[in-house]
Design an enzyme around this catalytic site. Structure first.
Site, PDB file in Angstrom:
ATOM      1  N   ASN A   1      44.281  56.974  38.766  1.00 28.77           N
ATOM      2  CA  ASN A   1      44.498  55.718  39.488  1.00 28.77           C
ATOM      3  C   ASN A   1      45.353  55.874  40.738  1.00 28.77           C
ATOM      4  O   ASN A   1      45.545  54.920  41.485  1.00 28.77           O
ATOM      5  CB  ASN A   1      45.071  54.653  38.544  1.00 28.77           C
TER       6      ASN A   1
ATOM      7  N   ASP B   1      47.458  50.185  29.597  1.00 27.19           N
ATOM      8  CA  ASP B   1      46.566  51.332  29.401  1.00 27.19           C
ATOM      9  C   ASP B   1      46.977  52.193  28.202  1.00 27.19           C
ATOM     10  O   ASP B   1      46.221  53.081  27.790  1.00 27.19           O
ATOM     11  CB  ASP B   1      46.502  52.197  30.670  1.00 27.19           C
TER      12      ASP B   1
ATOM     13  N   PRO C   1      39.255  38.930  37.509  1.00 28.57           N
ATOM     14  CA  PRO C   1      38.920  38.209  38.742  1.00 28.57           C
ATOM     15  C   PRO C   1      39.405  38.958  39.990  1.00 28.57           C
ATOM     16  O   PRO C   1      40.152  39.931  39.877  1.00 28.57           O
ATOM     17  CB  PRO C   1      39.694  36.891  38.601  1.00 28.57           C
ATOM     18  N   ILE C   2      39.002  38.495  41.185  1.00 24.50           N
ATOM     19  CA  ILE C   2      39.463  39.154  42.417  1.00 24.50           C
ATOM     20  C   ILE C   2      40.072  38.149  43.397  1.00 24.50           C
ATOM     21  O   ILE C   2      40.124  38.389  44.603  1.00 24.50           O
ATOM     22  CB  ILE C   2      38.341  39.989  43.105  1.00 24.50           C
ATOM     23  N   ASP C   3      40.531  37.019  42.876  1.00 23.87           N
ATOM     24  CA  ASP C   3      41.090  35.986  43.754  1.00 23.87           C
ATOM     25  C   ASP C   3      42.300  36.463  44.556  1.00 23.87           C
ATOM     26  O   ASP C   3      42.509  36.031  45.699  1.00 23.87           O
ATOM     27  CB  ASP C   3      41.452  34.738  42.940  1.00 23.87           C
TER      28      ASP C   3
ATOM     29  N   ARG D   1      35.927  49.769  39.171  1.00 18.45           N
ATOM     30  CA  ARG D   1      36.866  48.733  39.625  1.00 18.45           C
ATOM     31  C   ARG D   1      37.594  49.172  40.910  1.00 18.45           C
ATOM     32  O   ARG D   1      37.829  48.391  41.821  1.00 18.45           O
ATOM     33  CB  ARG D   1      37.880  48.458  38.512  1.00 18.45           C
TER      34      ARG D   1
HETATM   35  C1  EPZ Z   1      44.750  48.657  37.532  1.00 17.11           C
HETATM   36  O1  EPZ Z   1      43.687  47.728  37.433  1.00 17.11           O
HETATM   37  C2  EPZ Z   1      44.252  49.922  36.876  1.00 17.11           C
HETATM   38  N1  EPZ Z   1      43.062  50.367  37.564  1.00 17.11           N
HETATM   39  C3  EPZ Z   1      43.948  49.642  35.410  1.00 17.11           C
HETATM   40  O2  EPZ Z   1      43.607  50.856  34.803  1.00 17.11           O
HETATM   41  C4  EPZ Z   1      45.176  49.072  34.712  1.00 17.11           C
HETATM   42  O3  EPZ Z   1      44.836  48.687  33.405  1.00 17.11           O
HETATM   43  C5  EPZ Z   1      45.686  47.841  35.483  1.00 17.11           C
HETATM   44  O4  EPZ Z   1      45.898  48.179  36.866  1.00 17.11           O
HETATM   45  C6  EPZ Z   1      46.979  47.276  34.932  1.00 17.11           C
HETATM   46  O5  EPZ Z   1      47.968  48.248  34.929  1.00 17.11           O
HETATM   47  C7  EPZ Z   1      43.139  51.002  38.720  1.00 17.11           C
HETATM   48  O6  EPZ Z   1      44.209  51.255  39.266  1.00 17.11           O
HETATM   49  C8  EPZ Z   1      41.863  51.456  39.312  1.00 17.11           C
HETATM   50  P1  EPZ Z   1      45.399  44.275  37.921  1.00 17.11           P
HETATM   51  P2  EPZ Z   1      43.669  46.399  38.317  1.00 17.11           P
HETATM   52  O7  EPZ Z   1      44.756  43.681  39.104  1.00 17.11           O
HETATM   53  O8  EPZ Z   1      44.415  46.610  39.559  1.00 17.11           O
HETATM   54  C9  EPZ Z   1      44.781  39.693  36.876  1.00 17.11           C
HETATM   55  C10 EPZ Z   1      42.330  52.293  33.437  1.00 17.11           C
HETATM   56  O9  EPZ Z   1      42.068  52.316  32.208  1.00 17.11           O
HETATM   57  N2  EPZ Z   1      44.185  39.536  38.219  1.00 17.11           N
HETATM   58  O10 EPZ Z   1      46.776  44.802  38.057  1.00 17.11           O
HETATM   59  O11 EPZ Z   1      42.263  45.982  38.388  1.00 17.11           O
HETATM   60  C11 EPZ Z   1      43.896  40.512  35.949  1.00 17.11           C
HETATM   61  O12 EPZ Z   1      42.878  39.741  35.372  1.00 17.11           O
HETATM   62  C12 EPZ Z   1      42.315  50.972  34.177  1.00 17.11           C
HETATM   63  O13 EPZ Z   1      42.576  53.297  34.117  1.00 17.11           O
HETATM   64  C13 EPZ Z   1      43.891  38.264  38.704  1.00 17.11           C
HETATM   65  O14 EPZ Z   1      44.119  37.261  38.024  1.00 17.11           O
HETATM   66  O15 EPZ Z   1      44.474  45.434  37.383  1.00 17.11           O
HETATM   67  C14 EPZ Z   1      44.905  41.011  34.956  1.00 17.11           C
HETATM   68  O16 EPZ Z   1      45.152  40.033  33.994  1.00 17.11           O
HETATM   69  C15 EPZ Z   1      41.755  49.842  33.409  1.00 17.11           C
HETATM   70  N3  EPZ Z   1      43.319  38.166  39.932  1.00 17.11           N
HETATM   71  C16 EPZ Z   1      46.160  41.204  35.795  1.00 17.11           C
HETATM   72  O17 EPZ Z   1      45.956  40.448  36.993  1.00 17.11           O
HETATM   73  C17 EPZ Z   1      43.043  39.250  40.697  1.00 17.11           C
HETATM   74  O18 EPZ Z   1      42.529  39.069  41.801  1.00 17.11           O
HETATM   75  C18 EPZ Z   1      46.469  42.627  36.178  1.00 17.11           C
HETATM   76  O19 EPZ Z   1      45.317  43.248  36.723  1.00 17.11           O
HETATM   77  C19 EPZ Z   1      43.349  40.521  40.215  1.00 17.11           C
HETATM   78  C20 EPZ Z   1      43.930  40.651  38.967  1.00 17.11           C
END
Ligand code: EPZ
Length: 416
Positions: free
Chosen positions: A23, A304, A123-125, A93
């Site tokens: 990551n 993770d 989501p991606i908001d 992702r």
């Molecule tokens: C990163 O994902 C990692 N992936 C994930 O690793 C890891 O689980 C995660 O961070 C949390 O530590 C990469 O770095 C490629 P987030 P990311 O956006 O960035 C919510 C693995 O196994 N959210 O920090 O996609 C979301 O739903 C993977 O290696 C929104 O609401 O995670 C979650 O509840 C899986 N809106 C929280 O934020 C958004 O636009 C955290 O997600 C974006 C996220």
């Protein structure tokens, strides 16, 4: 489709080396597209997600050279497409972090809703709001997002949710934006700090990465450089949990123990003995008592590592509560753990109790996603007898040649 065949129930022993962080490396590949000059990326884990990222970048025009094992050179002197190839984008992702350099370099980016693990809604908001705040126009057509901007303008962005890739994408977007961008409620993961240090070494002006507030002063352009991928804290933590669960004496080398303080707390509470050195951790076999675990953004307990730690709790004395606060679908994998004999009670999608210790039974299992797949691997290494894990592509997405490395510490595992 490859499978792992495992004969579990054995104690393991020896040294295991941690690879570069998937990551972190994935984000360096994206950052390399911010400059026309070559970027050398070192200590890259040779995992499927990295191959997908390299493929994706090549479809945009830049050159990606695989120089030797763990070393890639990305030269993005040309970037002649604004479209993230939907089939790859949907699988990965991390593809969403490419939106920043593509938008900056071409004035436009078209991309699908990014995929990855089946762990929740994702989501991606945060990204959409961020791009709008920086002055971009966002629309959606035929299931694809379409973002345009002639020149991004610095702004204050308060993330409504703490997001790792959201923070990274907006930080990259702001690097060459006009003026100053202040990002608040940022994620603080070490991968973000490492990305900022790399961008600064290429000429960016980023302050505060690794804290909740990041200030980016826009610069004209970035030069090339070299990025050395930091050790994978999730892999290191997974190995430590594997050692504790199988009561094995394992020395985990080439890691950054400081990135895992919350795990060391949990393991110590569970009775695990640890010798923590500068770049290594030794796990010494010990009796296990249960603990409660709550996942949280860094520096809290990483989501993770939630699945491996659940396996550990099946081997510990007493009833422990696991509270997954980040993803609503990330405890579903424990249904299969139950079929292996674990005593798991689901209270709601975010909380389960695990009563241990239980003898896990060997089984034929499908790996649903990366971290759950690795947790099953730990579970079948605890269980006596022959197990099969199918769909190991999911494990290969994030763990380099895992069977070879586990064999070196005495695991009976074959890829067929
Ligand atoms: C990163 O994902 C990692 N992936 C994930 O690793 C890891 O689980 C995660 O961070 C949390 O530590 C990469 O770095 C490629 P987030 P990311 O956006 O960035 C919510 C693995 O196994 N959210 O920090 O996609 C979301 O739903 C993977 O290696 C929104 O609401 O995670 C979650 O509840 C899986 N809106 C929280 O934020 C958004 O636009 C955290 O997600 C974006 C996220």
């Amino acid at each position: 489709m490859a499978q792992f065949v495992i004969n579990g129930g054995k104690k393991l022993k020896g040294e295991i080396r941690v690879s570069g962080a998937k990551n972190a490396a994935l984000k360096a590949f994206a950052a390399a597209l911010l400059t026309k000059e070559p970027v050398l990326i070192k200590n890259v884990p040779e995992v499927e997600d990295v191959s997908r990222m390299a493929e994706l970048i090549k479809t945009l025009g830049p050159k990606v050279e695989h120089i030797r094992r763990g070393e890639y050179r990305v030269t993005a002197d040309k970037l002649n497409s604004s479209e993230i190839e939907p089939e790859i984008g949907k699988k990965l992702r991390a593809s969403i972090v490419l939106t920043a350099p593509i938008l900056i370099r071409t004035g436009k980016v078209v991309f699908p809703h990014p995929g990855g693990c089946v762990i929740g809604e994702r989501p991606i908001d945060v990204f959409i709001d961020g791009f709008k705040a920086l002055g971009a126009n966002v629309s959606q057509e035929n299931g694809l997002y379409n973002i345009t901007a002639r020149k991004l303008k610095g702004a204050k962005i308060v993330f409504h949710n703490v997001s790792v890739t959201g923070t990274e994408t907006m930080m990259m977007s702001a690097v060459t934006a006009e003026g100053v961008t202040t990002l608040k409620n940022c994620a603080c993961e070490p991968e973000i700090e490492s990305l900022a240090q790399f961008l600064n070494s290429c000429g960016a002006d980023i302050k505060g990465a690794g804290t909740h507030t990041i200030i980016v002063s826009g610069v004209k352009s970035l030069g090339g450089g070299t990025y050395r991928t930091i050790p994978d804290r999730i892999e290191a933590g997974t190995f430590a949990i594997l050692a504790a669960a199988t009561k094995s004496n394992i020395l985990i080398k080439n890691c950054e123990p400081e990135h895992l303080d919350s795990l060391w707390n949990v393991l110590r509470k569970a009775g695990v003995r640890l010798n923590i050195g500068k770049n290594q951790v030794e796990v010494i076999p010990s009796g296990l008592k249960t603990v409660n675990v709550k996942t949280h953004e860094y520096p809290g307990f990483p989501t993770d590592l939630q699945s491996p730690v659940c396996v550990l709790l099946t081997q510990a004395e007493g009833q422990g509560l696991v509270h997954e606060t980040i993803y609503e679908g990330r405890l579903l994998w424990t249904e299969e753990l139950k079929r292996m004999g674990a005593n798991v009670l689901m209270h709601d999608p975010h909380r389960i109790s695990i009563q241990g210790p239980t003898k896990l039974r060997s089984r034929n299992i499908e790996s649903p996603d990366l971290r759950a797949g690795m947790a099953y691997l730990i579970a079948v290494l605890c269980a006596k007898g022959k197990s099969v894990i199918n769909n190991v592509y999911q494990i290969d997405r994030g763990y380099e040649k895992i069977e070879e490395r586990l064999r070196k510490i005495g695991a009976d595992i074959k890829r067929i």
